[in-house]
Design a protein around this motif. Structure first.
Motif, PDB file in Angstrom:
ATOM      1  N   THR A  53       0.034  11.024   4.795  1.00  0.00           N
ATOM      2  CA  THR A  53      -0.595  11.987   5.710  1.00  0.00           C
ATOM      3  C   THR A  53       0.382  13.054   6.141  1.00  0.00           C
ATOM      4  O   THR A  53      -0.009  14.206   6.362  1.00  0.00           O
ATOM      5  CB  THR A  53      -1.067  11.263   7.004  1.00  0.00           C
ATOM      6  OG1 THR A  53      -1.617   9.998   6.677  1.00  0.00           O
ATOM      7  CG2 THR A  53      -2.022  12.098   7.807  1.00  0.00           C
ATOM      8  N   VAL A  75      -3.189   7.396   4.979  1.00  0.00           N
ATOM      9  CA  VAL A  75      -2.159   6.372   5.205  1.00  0.00           C
ATOM     10  C   VAL A  75      -0.782   7.029   5.316  1.00  0.00           C
ATOM     11  O   VAL A  75      -0.405   7.847   4.463  1.00  0.00           O
ATOM     12  CB  VAL A  75      -2.155   5.355   4.040  1.00  0.00           C
ATOM     13  CG1 VAL A  75      -1.124   4.256   4.282  1.00  0.00           C
ATOM     14  CG2 VAL A  75      -3.542   4.759   3.812  1.00  0.00           C
ATOM     15  N   GLU A  76      -0.036   6.631   6.353  1.00  0.00           N
ATOM     16  CA  GLU A  76       1.302   7.199   6.580  1.00  0.00           C
ATOM     17  C   GLU A  76       2.158   6.126   7.262  1.00  0.00           C
ATOM     18  O   GLU A  76       1.654   5.394   8.116  1.00  0.00           O
ATOM     19  CB  GLU A  76       1.164   8.454   7.470  1.00  0.00           C
ATOM     20  CG  GLU A  76       2.442   9.031   8.031  1.00  0.00           C
ATOM     21  CD  GLU A  76       3.414   9.524   6.975  1.00  0.00           C
ATOM     22  OE1 GLU A  76       3.024  10.283   6.080  1.00  0.00           O
ATOM     23  OE2 GLU A  76       4.599   9.133   7.043  1.00  0.00           O
ATOM     24  N   ASN A  78       5.078   6.910   8.881  1.00  0.00           N
ATOM     25  CA  ASN A  78       5.910   7.506   9.930  1.00  0.00           C
ATOM     26  C   ASN A  78       5.035   7.777  11.161  1.00  0.00           C
ATOM     27  O   ASN A  78       4.172   8.655  11.145  1.00  0.00           O
ATOM     28  CB  ASN A  78       6.533   8.800   9.398  1.00  0.00           C
ATOM     29  CG  ASN A  78       7.434   9.476  10.416  1.00  0.00           C
ATOM     30  OD1 ASN A  78       7.093   9.585  11.585  1.00  0.00           O
ATOM     31  ND2 ASN A  78       8.578   9.924   9.965  1.00  0.00           N
ATOM     32  N   LEU A  81       5.022  11.427  12.723  1.00  0.00           N
ATOM     33  CA  LEU A  81       4.233  12.391  11.942  1.00  0.00           C
ATOM     34  C   LEU A  81       2.741  12.107  12.103  1.00  0.00           C
ATOM     35  O   LEU A  81       1.941  13.019  12.330  1.00  0.00           O
ATOM     36  CB  LEU A  81       4.616  12.309  10.461  1.00  0.00           C
ATOM     37  CG  LEU A  81       6.000  12.848  10.089  1.00  0.00           C
ATOM     38  CD1 LEU A  81       6.324  12.518   8.642  1.00  0.00           C
ATOM     39  CD2 LEU A  81       6.068  14.358  10.322  1.00  0.00           C
ATOM     40  N   ALA A  99       0.789   2.553   8.224  1.00  0.00           N
ATOM     41  CA  ALA A  99       1.124   1.393   7.383  1.00  0.00           C
ATOM     42  C   ALA A  99       2.041   1.834   6.265  1.00  0.00           C
ATOM     43  O   ALA A  99       2.120   3.025   5.916  1.00  0.00           O
ATOM     44  CB  ALA A  99      -0.156   0.794   6.780  1.00  0.00           C
ATOM     45  N   PHE A 117      -5.965  11.891  -2.899  1.00  0.00           N
ATOM     46  CA  PHE A 117      -4.818  12.801  -2.891  1.00  0.00           C
ATOM     47  C   PHE A 117      -3.594  11.920  -2.678  1.00  0.00           C
ATOM     48  O   PHE A 117      -3.386  11.372  -1.594  1.00  0.00           O
ATOM     49  CB  PHE A 117      -4.956  13.839  -1.769  1.00  0.00           C
ATOM     50  CG  PHE A 117      -3.763  14.759  -1.638  1.00  0.00           C
ATOM     51  CD1 PHE A 117      -3.168  15.339  -2.753  1.00  0.00           C
ATOM     52  CD2 PHE A 117      -3.236  15.065  -0.387  1.00  0.00           C
ATOM     53  CE1 PHE A 117      -2.063  16.192  -2.636  1.00  0.00           C
ATOM     54  CE2 PHE A 117      -2.145  15.911  -0.251  1.00  0.00           C
ATOM     55  CZ  PHE A 117      -1.562  16.476  -1.378  1.00  0.00           C
ATOM     56  N   ASP A 119       0.055  11.639  -2.203  1.00  0.00           N
ATOM     57  CA  ASP A 119       1.181  12.490  -1.824  1.00  0.00           C
ATOM     58  C   ASP A 119       2.331  11.692  -1.226  1.00  0.00           C
ATOM     59  O   ASP A 119       3.012  12.144  -0.298  1.00  0.00           O
ATOM     60  CB  ASP A 119       0.689  13.570  -0.836  1.00  0.00           C
ATOM     61  CG  ASP A 119       1.620  14.779  -0.837  1.00  0.00           C
ATOM     62  OD1 ASP A 119       2.406  14.930  -1.787  1.00  0.00           O
ATOM     63  OD2 ASP A 119       1.554  15.578   0.120  1.00  0.00           O
ATOM     64  N   ALA A 120       2.534  10.485  -1.758  1.00  0.00           N
ATOM     65  CA  ALA A 120       3.688   9.661  -1.370  1.00  0.00           C
ATOM     66  C   ALA A 120       4.089   8.874  -2.613  1.00  0.00           C
ATOM     67  O   ALA A 120       3.338   8.828  -3.589  1.00  0.00           O
ATOM     68  CB  ALA A 120       3.316   8.723  -0.222  1.00  0.00           C
TER      69      ALA A 120
HETATM   70  C1  LIG Z   1       5.026  14.809   0.661  1.00  0.00           C
HETATM   71  S1  LIG Z   1       4.884  14.125   2.238  1.00  0.00           S
HETATM   72  C2  LIG Z   1       3.189  14.305   2.629  1.00  0.00           C
HETATM   73  C3  LIG Z   1       2.862  15.667   3.116  1.00  0.00           C
HETATM   74  C4  LIG Z   1       1.451  15.807   3.657  1.00  0.00           C
HETATM   75  N1  LIG Z   1       0.454  15.518   2.659  1.00  0.00           N
HETATM   76  C5  LIG Z   1       1.210  17.183   4.244  1.00  0.00           C
HETATM   77  O1  LIG Z   1       0.104  17.678   4.148  1.00  0.00           O
HETATM   78  O2  LIG Z   1       2.143  17.783   4.763  1.00  0.00           O
HETATM   79  C6  LIG Z   1       4.980  12.401   1.916  1.00  0.00           C
HETATM   80  C7  LIG Z   1       4.665  11.533   3.103  1.00  0.00           C
HETATM   81  O3  LIG Z   1       4.640  10.189   2.683  1.00  0.00           O
HETATM   82  C8  LIG Z   1       5.185   9.391   3.705  1.00  0.00           C
HETATM   83  N2  LIG Z   1       5.644   8.141   3.096  1.00  0.00           N
HETATM   84  C9  LIG Z   1       6.776   7.928   2.397  1.00  0.00           C
HETATM   85  N3  LIG Z   1       6.853   6.656   2.000  1.00  0.00           N
HETATM   86  C10 LIG Z   1       5.729   6.049   2.445  1.00  0.00           C
HETATM   87  C11 LIG Z   1       5.249   4.722   2.389  1.00  0.00           C
HETATM   88  N4  LIG Z   1       5.922   3.762   1.745  1.00  0.00           N
HETATM   89  N5  LIG Z   1       4.069   4.443   2.963  1.00  0.00           N
HETATM   90  C12 LIG Z   1       3.369   5.393   3.620  1.00  0.00           C
HETATM   91  N6  LIG Z   1       3.791   6.679   3.726  1.00  0.00           N
HETATM   92  C13 LIG Z   1       4.955   7.000   3.149  1.00  0.00           C
HETATM   93  C14 LIG Z   1       6.291  10.239   4.297  1.00  0.00           C
HETATM   94  O4  LIG Z   1       6.599   9.832   5.609  1.00  0.00           O
HETATM   95  C15 LIG Z   1       5.696  11.620   4.209  1.00  0.00           C
HETATM   96  O5  LIG Z   1       5.047  11.954   5.409  1.00  0.00           O
END
Ligand SMILES: C[S@@+](CC[C@H](N)C(=O)[O-])C[C@H]1O[C@@H](n2cnc3c(N)ncnc32)[C@H](O)[C@@H]1O
Length: 190
Positions: A53, A75-76, A78, A81, A99, A117, A119-120
């Motif tokens: 997220t 799902v995030e 942090n 954030l 989570a 989507f 993105d992690a």
């Molecule tokens: C590329 S960023 C996402 C950016 C977001 N989609 C946006 O619109 O700005 C990747 C995200 O994945 C999270 N992340 C990294 N490892 C993760 C994990 N194991 N589980 C959940 N989230 C994770 C990071 O904290 C970060 O916020």
């Protein structure tokens, strides 16, 4: 033409301001957001999954493309954030999940999704099969950051290359690689 991004979600600027204050440098850009909104709008009543997220920038675009019957799980891991996203995107159709994505993907037993989507790392470079199995036939799997980015760690380029090769050799998907935003790949599951 493509730099003129319109219909930016109303919550976007507040989220962007909070994101800058957190020095978060992995935020999705307007181009990715606009494309996500367009694809989401093509699936009325969609079940949508976002992995990573962040502070909710892409989430705001996804939500603005959803019709009243669509739902989103995002799902995030942090909490800081995620709280920015939650505070700015108050909507009953969104389930914010704090989570670890690896754990969540292994434990999720619910319905499949119409659009993912990813993105992690979990959902993209890790646990791809598990993630892809959560996509319905005809569903979209979308990834960005596929063109070289300044924040890529050492060795990441090889990982990206090998992931793209893997996608291109599968016979259960159709994909298009777009020189758009940070490099987008749209995959459709057959
Ligand atoms: C590329 S960023 C996402 C950016 C977001 N989609 C946006 O619109 O700005 C990747 C995200 O994945 C999270 N992340 C990294 N490892 C993760 C994990 N194991 N589980 C959940 N989230 C994770 C990071 O904290 C970060 O916020």
């Amino acid at each position: 033409m493509q730099t003129d991004i319109t219909n930016i979600p109303t919550q976007y600027e507040a989220i962007a301001t909070a994101t800058r204050q957190l020095d978060f440098n992995m935020a999705s850009d307007l181009y990715t957001g606009s494309l996500l909104k367009t694809l989401v709008a093509s699936k009325p009543g969609a079940r949508i999954l976002e992995l990573g997220t962040g502070s909710g920038l892409a989430t705001s675009w996804i939500v603005s493309g959803m019709n009243k019957d669509a739902v989103l799980i995002t799902v995030e891991n942090n909490e800081v954030l995620l709280s920015v996203a939650k505070e700015n995107l108050k909507d009953n159709s969104i389930q914010f999940v704090l989570a670890d994505g690896y754990t969540w993907l292994k434990e999720y037993k619910g319905e499949q999704f119409d659009l993912i989507f990813a993105d992690a790392m979990p959902g993209k470079y890790d646990l791809f099969e598990e993630t892809f199995s959560l996509l319905k036939a005809g569903g979209f799997y979308i990834i960005d950051d596929m063109l070289p980015q300044p924040n890529w760690p050492h060795g990441h380029a090889e990982r990206v290359h090998s992931f793209i090769n893997h996608l291109e050799t599968r016979n259960d998907i159709v994909l298009t690689k777009l020189n758009w935003s940070t490099g987008i790949i749209i995959v459709v599951k057959l």
